[in-house]
Design a protein around this motif. Structure first.
Motif, PDB file in Angstrom:
ATOM      1  N   LYS A 237      -2.093  16.350  -9.747  1.00 15.73           N
ATOM      2  CA  LYS A 237      -2.921  15.439  -8.956  1.00 15.73           C
ATOM      3  C   LYS A 237      -4.000  14.763  -9.781  1.00 15.73           C
ATOM      4  CE  LYS A 237      -2.435  17.282  -4.337  1.00 15.73           C
ATOM      5  NZ  LYS A 237      -2.920  18.257  -3.394  1.00 15.73           N
TER       6      LYS A 237
ATOM      7  N   VAL B 296       1.905   1.992  -3.394  1.00 11.92           N
ATOM      8  CA  VAL B 296       0.802   2.587  -4.171  1.00 11.92           C
ATOM      9  C   VAL B 296       0.772   4.090  -3.921  1.00 11.92           C
ATOM     10  CG1 VAL B 296      -1.707   2.750  -4.432  1.00 11.92           C
ATOM     11  CG2 VAL B 296      -0.633   0.511  -4.218  1.00 11.92           C
ATOM     12  N   GLY B 297       0.832   4.451  -2.631  1.00 13.65           N
ATOM     13  CA  GLY B 297       0.811   5.868  -2.264  1.00 13.65           C
ATOM     14  C   GLY B 297       1.974   6.606  -2.904  1.00 13.65           C
ATOM     15  N   ASP B 298       3.103   5.950  -2.900  1.00 16.94           N
ATOM     16  CA  ASP B 298       4.313   6.542  -3.433  1.00 16.94           C
ATOM     17  C   ASP B 298       4.200   6.788  -4.946  1.00 16.94           C
ATOM     18  OD1 ASP B 298       6.673   7.142  -2.081  1.00 16.94           O
ATOM     19  OD2 ASP B 298       7.750   5.725  -3.402  1.00 16.94           O
TER      20      ASP B 298
ATOM     21  N   ARG C 111       1.414   7.091  -6.644  1.00 21.46           N
ATOM     22  CA  ARG C 111       0.416   8.152  -6.876  1.00 21.46           C
ATOM     23  C   ARG C 111       1.044   9.539  -6.686  1.00 21.46           C
ATOM     24  NH1 ARG C 111      -5.018   7.890  -6.275  1.00 21.46           N
ATOM     25  NH2 ARG C 111      -4.970   9.240  -4.479  1.00 21.46           N
ATOM     26  N   GLU C 112       1.844   9.662  -5.631  1.00 20.52           N
ATOM     27  CA  GLU C 112       2.514  10.933  -5.378  1.00 20.52           C
ATOM     28  C   GLU C 112       3.474  11.287  -6.512  1.00 20.52           C
ATOM     29  OE1 GLU C 112       2.381  13.691  -3.563  1.00 20.52           O
ATOM     30  OE2 GLU C 112       0.515  12.579  -3.286  1.00 20.52           O
TER      31      GLU C 112
ATOM     32  N   GLU D 147     -10.091  -3.777  -0.973  1.00 22.02           N
ATOM     33  CA  GLU D 147     -10.931  -2.561  -0.998  1.00 22.02           C
ATOM     34  C   GLU D 147     -12.216  -2.772  -0.227  1.00 22.02           C
ATOM     35  OE1 GLU D 147     -11.711  -1.515  -5.009  1.00 22.02           O
ATOM     36  OE2 GLU D 147     -10.307   0.153  -4.943  1.00 22.02           O
TER      37      GLU D 147
ATOM     38  N   LYS E  42      -6.472   5.961  -9.839  1.00 17.78           N
ATOM     39  CA  LYS E  42      -7.392   5.641  -8.758  1.00 17.78           C
ATOM     40  C   LYS E  42      -7.113   4.225  -8.252  1.00 17.78           C
ATOM     41  CE  LYS E  42     -12.290   5.681  -7.661  1.00 17.78           C
ATOM     42  NZ  LYS E  42     -13.625   6.076  -8.084  1.00 17.78           N
ATOM     43  N   ARG E  43      -6.838   3.325  -9.182  1.00 22.13           N
ATOM     44  CA  ARG E  43      -6.518   1.949  -8.792  1.00 22.13           C
ATOM     45  C   ARG E  43      -5.144   1.571  -9.320  1.00 22.13           C
ATOM     46  NH1 ARG E  43     -10.534  -2.848  -9.326  1.00 22.13           N
ATOM     47  NH2 ARG E  43     -10.452  -2.596 -11.573  1.00 22.13           N
TER      48      ARG E  43
ATOM     49  N   ASP F 290       0.835  -1.211   0.000  1.00 22.11           N
ATOM     50  CA  ASP F 290       0.000   0.000   0.000  1.00 22.11           C
ATOM     51  C   ASP F 290       0.863   1.251   0.000  1.00 22.11           C
ATOM     52  OD1 ASP F 290      -2.188  -1.526   0.002  1.00 22.11           O
ATOM     53  OD2 ASP F 290      -2.714  -1.229   2.114  1.00 22.11           O
ATOM     54  N   GLU F 291       1.969   1.133   0.718  1.00 22.67           N
ATOM     55  CA  GLU F 291       2.867   2.283   0.798  1.00 22.67           C
ATOM     56  C   GLU F 291       3.393   2.634  -0.597  1.00 22.67           C
ATOM     57  OE1 GLU F 291       6.049   1.502   3.460  1.00 22.67           O
ATOM     58  OE2 GLU F 291       6.952   3.461   3.027  1.00 22.67           O
TER      59      GLU F 291
ATOM     60  N   ARG G 196      -3.361  11.183 -10.991  1.00 28.67           N
ATOM     61  CA  ARG G 196      -3.057  10.055 -10.091  1.00 28.67           C
ATOM     62  C   ARG G 196      -3.991   8.883 -10.370  1.00 28.67           C
ATOM     63  NH1 ARG G 196      -3.240  13.131  -4.442  1.00 28.67           N
ATOM     64  NH2 ARG G 196      -5.285  13.482  -5.347  1.00 28.67           N
TER      65      ARG G 196
END
Ligand code: PRX
Length: 658
Positions: free
Chosen positions: A596, A583-585, A587-588, A657, A601-602, A580-581, A599
């Motif tokens: 933004k 994924v966040g990375d 997206r950022e 999810e 969504k999935r 998950d981390e 980014r």
């Protein structure tokens, strides 16, 4: 569900059975177009029709040839004619005694209000135009603009127009890296930006972020900084200047010099099917003619009475044509709002409609769907009785949202204009004429007078009632003239499928038995998220530039809120597991590279991607699997097992999810 919602649901159910929606007699009686005379005139001679519209502008020299289409697809409109676009948007209204008319009721995010009149705009535009000249900007030099929704953005665009310097506006939601890329591609010499921008109560530093990426861009010689938030802005001596200081020392008068009708007015970058955005080039006389014409007739504008509001951002084509050039050419009074639709609360838009007595309101289907989700209580808090017409743009609108918009926002009384067009077309092409057209929810209805559209099959034959490709069969004044510095790509993208005289739109569409156009969506690798165009290749290349990613494939997946959402299939380098981390990375990382809005969504981890034997990623299969459809033919895959692995990965994702 509240009682009022129940009755609304029932009403919407009932309306779903209704085929036609006609304008009310009250609307029709006063509308600018109540019969088909304009259509007949345009059908008999479309060039003469557009000439008549062009005469609504002030020309410093009359054209000698209305349309030169001798070298398609390179059109020339009103050749030999000369005009100044900023004169048409400002001076002529002031000269006619309307200098005190409000051009923009500006509203800041924290509730600040500023009314900017035509005379004030003209004053600042002249000063900034003089300041730009002092800084060495000449006709033809590109000026970048990266500003939030503040009146200075309009001043910046018109000051450029006044001196013939094409502007290149970048949407404030794009990242500084995107700005850099767009400045580099267009050889911009100057960038006009701000110290900072506000979003939902927070302030983001803009100038320092721009400096971080722009430092070594040689072609950029000057940066002008609007003091907007008071955020610390690092200033480089001799290169950077504050906007207010430039205006304070600039000469007052900057006479509006005539420019050729075909002089470039602006470049606006938009996404295509490769990672490199396309620089859409628009010119002056034809663009302004069609911007003003469509703004007047599609919105049934009575400039002396109406208050008009387009909720788009000025950084998109909708903002260019329907916040700046169309409304100002017509001497309209508009609302301009800096903030988000849900800040400080979800009724802010309706508060502004009540406050400024907005009569014409233009927004995107995504925004309408968000309002639907928030509930009727927000619009019901406010008096919306000033509204008399509603518009939508940017993506297909689902009939349910159309009906909700009509009932809840328009009280069943306001006609809705569903306007189809593109960055490339410059102005609205397919739309109801509100006093004339019987609407069908979800259809943009018919081409406007002077526009010839068709739905074609793969061979260029009319597709009948079948789904096909939308095409435009004759040139129009606001059409893009080329892709900046890429004329071959211009021909290849739009004028090779059906030949040099038929414009290939890139949208799938259907024309029904009543001759109504239904635009379905893109046929290329362009994703439409909340009405914003992004290319799969652009997002993929941002994801792949993340150090831990090996490969990525991006698709647009149907999304009930945003029209489409971005789903990324990602394979990682080496034997790592996706977390998950990470994924966040990722997206950022995409937010930093593009903005933004891009980014995903999935993010779905994949061991491998479905490829043909020649290595081409089969996006069709990815779309099928992401949307849970039966998989089509997989025999051409290099490794058919890939699909089973992906299915398992999607199932895991959904478990997480859910
Ligand atoms: O797919 C169509 C969709 O948006 C695309 C153009 O995107 P852009 O250049 O960013 O301009 C958006 C604002 C004009 C089109 O190719 N689109 C735009 N308006 C509509 C639409 N799809 C359906 N109905 C519309 N009214």
């Amino acid at each position: 569900m509240a009682h009022s919602d129940m009755t609304l649901e029932a009403r919407l159910e009932q309306l779903q059975q209704q085929k036609w929606f006609e304008p009310t007699p009250q609307f029709r009686e006063r509308s600018l177009v109540a019969d088909d005379a304009m259509h007949r005139e345009a059908d008999s001679d479309f060039v003469a029709f557009w000439e008549r519209q062009a005469r609504e502008l002030d020309w410093q020299r009359e054209w000698t040839q209305a349309l030169d289409w001798s070298n398609p697809p390179f059109a020339r409109w009103f050749d030999g004619g000369q005009l100044n676009v900023s004169h048409n948007c400002l001076d002529r209204h002031v000269e006619a005694g309307r200098g005190d008319r409000v051009a923009f009721h500006w509203r800041g995010e924290e509730g600040e209000e500023r009314d900017v009149t035509y005379a004030e705009l003209l004053r600042d535009v002249q000063k900034l135009a003089n300041a730009l000249r002092e800084l060495g900007v000449k006709s033809g030099d590109v000026v970048g603009v990266y500003l939030p929704m503040i009146p200075e953005v309009v001043v910046a665009m018109l000051a450029c127009a006044r001196i013939g310097a094409p502007h290149n506006v970048v949407f404030g939601g794009f990242s500084p890296e995107s700005v850099r890329e767009r400045m580099e591609f267009s050889d911009a010499r100057v960038l006009i930006t701000a110290d900072g921008a506000r979003r939902k109560g927070r302030v983001a530093a803009v100038k320092s972020a721009v400096d971080d990426v722009m430092g070594d861009l040689r072609s950029l010689e000057r940066v002008i900084v609007v003091r907007n938030t008071g955020t610390d802005a690092p200033m480089t001596d001799g290169r950077d200047f504050f906007y207010d200081e430039l205006l304070a020392s600039a000469a007052d008068a900057c006479p509006a010099e005539p420019f050729d009708a075909e002089h470039p007015l602006f470049i606006l970058y938009t996404s295509g099917s490769t990672a490199k955005p396309k620089g859409i080039l628009h010119t002056s006389g034809g663009y302004l003619t069609q911007a003003a014409f469509t703004h007047k007739y599609v919105f049934d504008l009575k400039a002396d009475e109406d208050v008009y509001w387009c909720s788009a951002d000025v950084g998109w084509i909708t903002g260019h044509t329907y916040i700046v050039y169309g409304p100002l050419a017509n001497g309209a009074t508009s609302v301009m709002y800096e903030g988000a639709p849900d800040y400080p609360d979800k009724d802010i838009w309706w508060e502004l409609v009540e406050r400024y007595k907005v009569s014409l309101f233009y927004t995107a289907p995504t925004a309408i769907r968000a309002c639907m989700k928030w509930g009727v209580e927000y619009p019901q808090r406010r008096d919306l009785s000033s509204l008399r017409l509603l518009g939508t743009v940017g993506e297909p609108i689902n009939p349910k949202a159309w009906l909700w918009y009509r009932e809840v926002i328009g009280s069943g009384r306001c006609p809705i204009v569903d306007t189809w067009w593109q960055t490339e077309t410059g102005a609205i092409m397919i739309s109801p004429l509100p006093g004339l057209t019987k609407a069908k929810p979800g259809s943009a209805t018919h081409p406007l007078p002077g526009v010839k559209a068709a739905v074609l099959d793969g061979n260029g034959e009319e597709a009948g009632a079948e789904q096909g490709y939308l095409a435009l069969k004759q040139p129009w004044p606001a059409m893009l003239r080329t892709l900046y510095k890429e004329p071959e790509r211009f021909i290849e993208t739009y004028w090779s499928k059906y030949g040099r005289d038929t414009y290939f739109v890139g949208d799938a569409a259907r024309c029904d038995e009543d001759g109504y156009f239904w635009v379905i969506g893109r046929v290329d690798d362009v994703i439409n998220v909340s009405g914003h165009r992004l290319s799969t290749a652009e997002v993929e290349s941002a994801i792949v530039s993340h150090e831990r990613v090996a490969e990525a494939a991006v698709i647009g997946q149907a999304d009930e809120d945003t029209g489409q959402g971005i789903t990324a299939f990602v394979t990682l380098q080496g034997a790592q597991d996706g977390t998950d981390e990470l994924v966040g990375d990722i997206r950022e990382h995409v937010a930093k590279r593009i903005g933004k809005l891009a980014r995903p969504k999935r993010v779905i981890w994949a061991d491998d991607l479905p490829k043909t034997r020649s290595g081409k990623i089969m996006r069709r299969l990815l779309r099928d699997i992401a949307e849970g459809r039966e998989l089509g033919d997989v025999t051409t895959l290099r490794d058919p097992d890939v699909m089973a692995q992906l299915s398992a990965s999607i199932a895991r994702h959904e478990d997480d999810e859910g």
